[in-house]
Write a protein that holds these residues in place. Structure first.
Motif, PDB file in Angstrom:
ATOM      1  N   SER A 187       0.823  -1.219   0.000  1.00 53.19           N
ATOM      2  CA  SER A 187       0.000   0.000   0.000  1.00 53.19           C
ATOM      3  C   SER A 187       0.852   1.261   0.000  1.00 53.19           C
ATOM      4  CB  SER A 187      -0.944  -0.004   1.206  1.00 53.19           C
ATOM      5  OG  SER A 187      -0.206  -0.051   2.421  1.00 53.19           O
ATOM      6  N   GLN A 190       2.506   1.769  -3.408  1.00 53.79           N
ATOM      7  CA  GLN A 190       1.570   2.311  -4.391  1.00 53.79           C
ATOM      8  C   GLN A 190       1.317   3.795  -4.156  1.00 53.79           C
ATOM      9  OE1 GLN A 190      -1.432  -0.795  -3.540  1.00 53.79           O
ATOM     10  NE2 GLN A 190      -1.471  -1.200  -5.731  1.00 53.79           N
ATOM     11  N   HIS A 191       1.237   4.179  -2.882  1.00 56.39           N
ATOM     12  CA  HIS A 191       1.031   5.592  -2.536  1.00 56.39           C
ATOM     13  C   HIS A 191       2.193   6.450  -3.025  1.00 56.39           C
ATOM     14  CE1 HIS A 191       0.293   9.237  -0.228  1.00 56.39           C
ATOM     15  NE2 HIS A 191       1.487   9.106   0.314  1.00 56.39           N
ATOM     16  N   TYR A 193       4.437   5.758  -5.337  1.00 55.78           N
ATOM     17  CA  TYR A 193       4.516   5.723  -6.804  1.00 55.78           C
ATOM     18  C   TYR A 193       3.555   6.743  -7.424  1.00 55.78           C
ATOM     19  CZ  TYR A 193       5.584   3.504 -11.272  1.00 55.78           C
ATOM     20  OH  TYR A 193       6.042   3.252 -12.569  1.00 55.78           O
ATOM     21  N   LYS A 194       2.314   6.758  -6.912  1.00 54.62           N
ATOM     22  CA  LYS A 194       1.312   7.692  -7.441  1.00 54.62           C
ATOM     23  C   LYS A 194       1.710   9.134  -7.150  1.00 54.62           C
ATOM     24  CE  LYS A 194      -2.746   8.701  -9.243  1.00 54.62           C
ATOM     25  NZ  LYS A 194      -4.002   8.277  -8.578  1.00 54.62           N
ATOM     26  N   CYS A 199       0.629   8.620 -11.621  1.00 58.12           N
ATOM     27  CA  CYS A 199      -0.153   7.499 -12.134  1.00 58.12           C
ATOM     28  C   CYS A 199       0.145   6.274 -11.284  1.00 58.12           C
ATOM     29  CB  CYS A 199       0.165   7.218 -13.606  1.00 58.12           C
ATOM     30  SG  CYS A 199       1.839   6.602 -13.891  1.00 58.12           S
ATOM     31  N   SER A 200      -0.711   5.274 -11.355  1.00 59.04           N
ATOM     32  CA  SER A 200      -0.485   4.064 -10.580  1.00 59.04           C
ATOM     33  C   SER A 200       0.598   3.209 -11.220  1.00 59.04           C
ATOM     34  CB  SER A 200      -1.781   3.254 -10.476  1.00 59.04           C
ATOM     35  OG  SER A 200      -2.098   2.690 -11.736  1.00 59.04           O
ATOM     36  N   THR A 203      -0.780   1.164 -14.060  1.00 55.52           N
ATOM     37  CA  THR A 203      -0.901   1.905 -15.318  1.00 55.52           C
ATOM     38  C   THR A 203       0.409   1.866 -16.085  1.00 55.52           C
ATOM     39  OG1 THR A 203      -2.592   3.396 -14.436  1.00 55.52           O
ATOM     40  CG2 THR A 203      -1.326   4.180 -16.321  1.00 55.52           C
TER      41      THR A 203
END
Length: 260
Positions: A187, A190-191, A193-194, A199-200, A203
Motif C-alpha cells: 500500500s 503504491q502511494h 509511486y502515485k 499514475c499508478s 498503469t
C-alpha cells in the motif's frame, strides 16, 4: 540565444572554496552543491546540505564557502537575450535554495553542458542554447511534478524501478514483488509511486507492455500469441482484450492498419 561563459562538472576544491560577490557575479550563476556549504543570501546565512542547487541572478549579492573537505560542486555561468523572460515563462525559481529531487539528472546535464562548451564547430552556440533551455525546462518540470518533500528520498530508487518496468516489460512482476524490492509495504509503495509519477504502478506496467507490443507488431513477424508471451501476458486472450481497451483496436487491426 543563451550563452555559456564557463562551466565546471564535479569540480573538486581540495583547499576549500570562498565565493564572495557583494555585487553579484555579473551574469546568471548556477551552483549545485555536492558537499555541505554555508551560503549567505539576502543577509541570511544558511547551512546547505549536499544535493542542493541555486540559480543566482546577475546582480544578486551572495557568498558561500565549504563546510567539508574536499568541497565538490557543479556550476556554470550564462546569460542571453530575453533570458529572464524565458525563466519567468517556465516558472523557474531564482535566488532560491532548492533541494534536488534528482541530483543525478543535474550532474549529468552539467557534464553534457561542459562537453558542449568544449566543442569546436559551426553549430556549437546553437547546441549550447538548446542544452541550456532543455536543462532549465527539465528542472522546472521536475519541480512541478515533485511529490511532497518527505518523499524526495525515494525519487531515485523509484525512477530506476520505473525505468526497469519499461526496459523489461516482458517480466511478470506483481505490485507486491515490486514493493518488496524496495522493502516497502504494498500500500505504501503504491502511494509513493502515485505521488511521484502521477499514475499508478499498474498503469505503467500496462503502458510498458503495450508499448513493447506495438513495437513488435510494427517491426516483427511474431504472431499475436508470441507477442503476448513476450510482453508478460499469461494468455493471448487477456492481451487482446487489454490491447483493444487501451489502444482502441485489436492487435491484428493495429498491425494491418496501413493496408486498409
Amino acid at each position: 540565444m543563451l550563452k555559456l561563459f564557463s562551466c565546471g562538472y564535479h569540480t573538486i576544491h581540495h583547499e576549500g572554496i570562498v565565493r564572495n560577490r557583494p555585487n553579484g557575479s555579473g551574469n546568471y550563476t548556477f551552483v549545485f552543491f555536492n558537499s555541505r556549504a554555508e551560503v549567505k543570501l539576502h543577509e541570511n546565512t544558511t547551512i546547505v546540505q549536499k544535493n542542493t542547487f541555486i540559480f543566482f541572478q546577475p546582480q544578486t549579492p551572495h557568498y558561500y564557502r565549504e563546510l567539508e573537505s574536499p568541497f565538490i560542486n557543479d556550476w556554470f555561468h550564462c546569460n542571453g537575450y530575453d533570458f529572464h523572460k524565458f525563466l519567468l515563462n517556465i516558472n523557474f525559481p531564482l535566488d532560491t535554495l532548492i533541494d534536488a529531487s534528482d541530483p543525478l539528472l543535474i550532474s549529468r546535464c552539467i557534464m553534457e553542458l561542459q562537453n558542449s562548451y568544449r566543442l569546436d564547430g559551426t553549430l556549437r552556440e546553437h547546441i549550447i542554447d538548446c542544452d541550456l533551455r532543455s536543462f532549465f525546462m527539465k528542472l522546472s518540470d521536475l519541480r512541478e511534478r515533485t511529490a511532497p518533500h518527505q518523499l524526495n528520498r525515494y525519487y531515485i530508487q523509484f525512477t530506476e524501478l520505473r525505468n526497469d518496468l519499461y526496459r523489461y516489460s516482458h517480466k511478470k512482476l506483481s505490485v507486491k514483488e515490486l514493493a518488496l524490492q524496495l522493502n516497502l509495504s504494498k500500500s505504501y509503495f503504491q502511494h509513493i509511486y502515485k505521488e511521484l509519477f502521477g499514475c499508478s504502478v499498474m498503469t505503467d506496467i500496462i503502458n510498458a507492455r503495450l508499448e513493447h507490443a506495438r513495437y513488435l507488431l510494427d517491426h516483427s513477424a511474431l504472431s499475436v500469441t508470441q507477442i503476448a508471451n513476450s510482453c508478460g501476458y499469461e494468455n493471448d486472450t487477456h492481451f487482446m482484450r487489454q490491447f483493444k481497451k487501451f489502444v482502441g483496436v485489436s492487435p491484428r487491426k493495429y498491425r494491418f492498419r496501413s493496408e486498409t
